[in-house]
Motif scaffolding. Structure first.
Motif, PDB file in Angstrom:
ATOM      1  N   ASP A  23       0.808  -1.231   0.000  1.00 37.64           N
ATOM      2  CA  ASP A  23       0.000   0.000   0.000  1.00 37.64           C
ATOM      3  C   ASP A  23       0.842   1.282   0.000  1.00 37.64           C
ATOM      4  N   LEU A  24       1.946   1.282  -0.704  1.00 36.72           N
ATOM      5  CA  LEU A  24       2.808   2.462  -0.718  1.00 36.72           C
ATOM      6  C   LEU A  24       2.171   3.626  -1.470  1.00 36.72           C
ATOM      7  N   ASP A  25       2.316   4.818  -0.911  1.00 33.69           N
ATOM      8  CA  ASP A  25       1.994   6.058  -1.618  1.00 33.69           C
ATOM      9  C   ASP A  25       3.226   6.593  -2.341  1.00 33.69           C
ATOM     10  N   ALA A  26       4.403   6.337  -1.791  1.00 33.37           N
ATOM     11  CA  ALA A  26       5.659   6.798  -2.380  1.00 33.37           C
ATOM     12  C   ALA A  26       6.728   5.738  -2.167  1.00 33.37           C
ATOM     13  N   ALA A  27       7.546   5.535  -3.177  1.00 30.86           N
ATOM     14  CA  ALA A  27       8.663   4.590  -3.088  1.00 30.86           C
ATOM     15  C   ALA A  27       9.917   5.281  -3.594  1.00 30.86           C
ATOM     16  N   ILE A  28      10.960   5.285  -2.778  1.00 31.14           N
ATOM     17  CA  ILE A  28      12.248   5.867  -3.169  1.00 31.14           C
ATOM     18  C   ILE A  28      13.246   4.714  -3.235  1.00 31.14           C
ATOM     19  N   LEU A  29      13.648   4.356  -4.447  1.00 22.99           N
ATOM     20  CA  LEU A  29      14.511   3.199  -4.661  1.00 22.99           C
ATOM     21  C   LEU A  29      15.960   3.679  -4.752  1.00 22.99           C
ATOM     22  N   VAL A  30      16.662   3.525  -3.653  1.00 29.52           N
ATOM     23  CA  VAL A  30      18.000   4.114  -3.511  1.00 29.52           C
ATOM     24  C   VAL A  30      19.101   3.124  -3.862  1.00 29.52           C
TER      25      VAL A  30
END
Length: 276
Positions: A23-30
């Motif tokens: 249920d992610l609203d934002a994903a930052i793939l570092v």
């Protein structure tokens, strides 16, 4: 457990994708595979295809379809494209890669040259790849000097520097930081991530634009389709739009085409590994 950061409700450390991506609203793939000594470029791309294919699939399965995905791990543009291709139920417009770090660096270079704050430099453009072929373009940049907006050329008063050393300095800034401090520019990258995500959520100021690596399809500047390419964009209601109608001279066009050619080569090599 109470946290010292007031806006953080909870931190959940996990290695389970159904927990991490739920249920992610934002994903930052570092995270990505860094290039190691003796590693060929195709081997680097192959390793990262495996990483970002699996993350794209996890987003597709568990995240909200409205999730906003920012890819930071390098090669960021192509990693972002692979993640987007691996999440077919999420609109490609929801994926972007970080070129705001380059954008901020370019603004800072102009600001330092003029002896002003970086906040006084607007409408910088980073075209293309987050690599040494990127093109920092100042032809549409506005610089506020003593309360008046002027062009970067009028503010800096050194065309040779703007068309030469300025461009190469921004292109190679990451390598220069690593050489100087033996570490990457983590704080600057974190600031750029915050800037990027803030603008997605709150929008850009009317008449201003920023740089983001976004999906290229039917764009107004002749960039090949099916690439994640950095464009000038404005943002409203969490949706970006490529800024149209900017005049592009031959000098800029040649540099935009060169970085596009690199991205096409990266894409074709990376996509060949998708079925492996």
């Amino acid at each position: 457990m109470p946290l010292s950061v007031p806006f953080v409700a909870e931190v959940i450390p996990t290695d389970k994708v159904d927990v991490a991506f739920k249920d992610l609203d934002a994903a930052i793939l570092v995270g990505s595979m860094p290039r190691r000594e003796g590693m060929e470029r195709k081997d680097l791309l192959k390793a990262n295809v495996a990483i970002f294919k699996s993350q794209g699939e996890a987003l597709d399965k568990y995240a909200k379809k409205t999730v906003k995905v920012l890819v930071v791990g390098n090669p960021a543009n192509t990693n972002c494209l692979i993640a987007a291709k691996s999440a077919p139920s999420i609109p490609k417009e929801n994926f972007s890669c970080l070129t705001r770090l380059d954008h901020n660096r370019a603004c800072s270079q102009v600001a330092m040259r003029c002896g002003i704050s970086a906040n006084s430099v607007k409408n910088m453009i980073i075209w293309g790849n987050h690599s040494s072929t990127q093109y920092p373009d100042i032809h549409h940049c506005k610089v506020n000097v003593q309360g008046k907006d002027v062009t970067a050329f009028d503010a800096v008063k050194d065309d040779a520097w703007l068309k030469g050393e300025f461009i190469s300095t921004v292109q190679r800034r990451g390598a220069a930081v690593i050489k100087a401090r033996k570490l990457s520019s983590a704080m600057s990258a974190a600031k750029a991530i915050c800037d990027h995500m803030r603008d997605i959520w709150t929008g850009t100021t009317e008449g201003e634009f920023i740089s983001m690596g976004v999906y290229s399809t039917g764009n107004p500047y002749g960039v090949p389709e099916d690439l994640i390419y950095s464009f000038p964009v404005s943002i409203k209601d969490k949706a970006w739009k490529i800024v149209d109608g900017l005049a592009i001279n031959d000098f800029s066009k040649a540099k935009m085409d060169a970085t596009a050619a690199e991205l096409v080569e990266e894409r074709d090599t990376a996509v060949s590994f998708l079925g492996v």
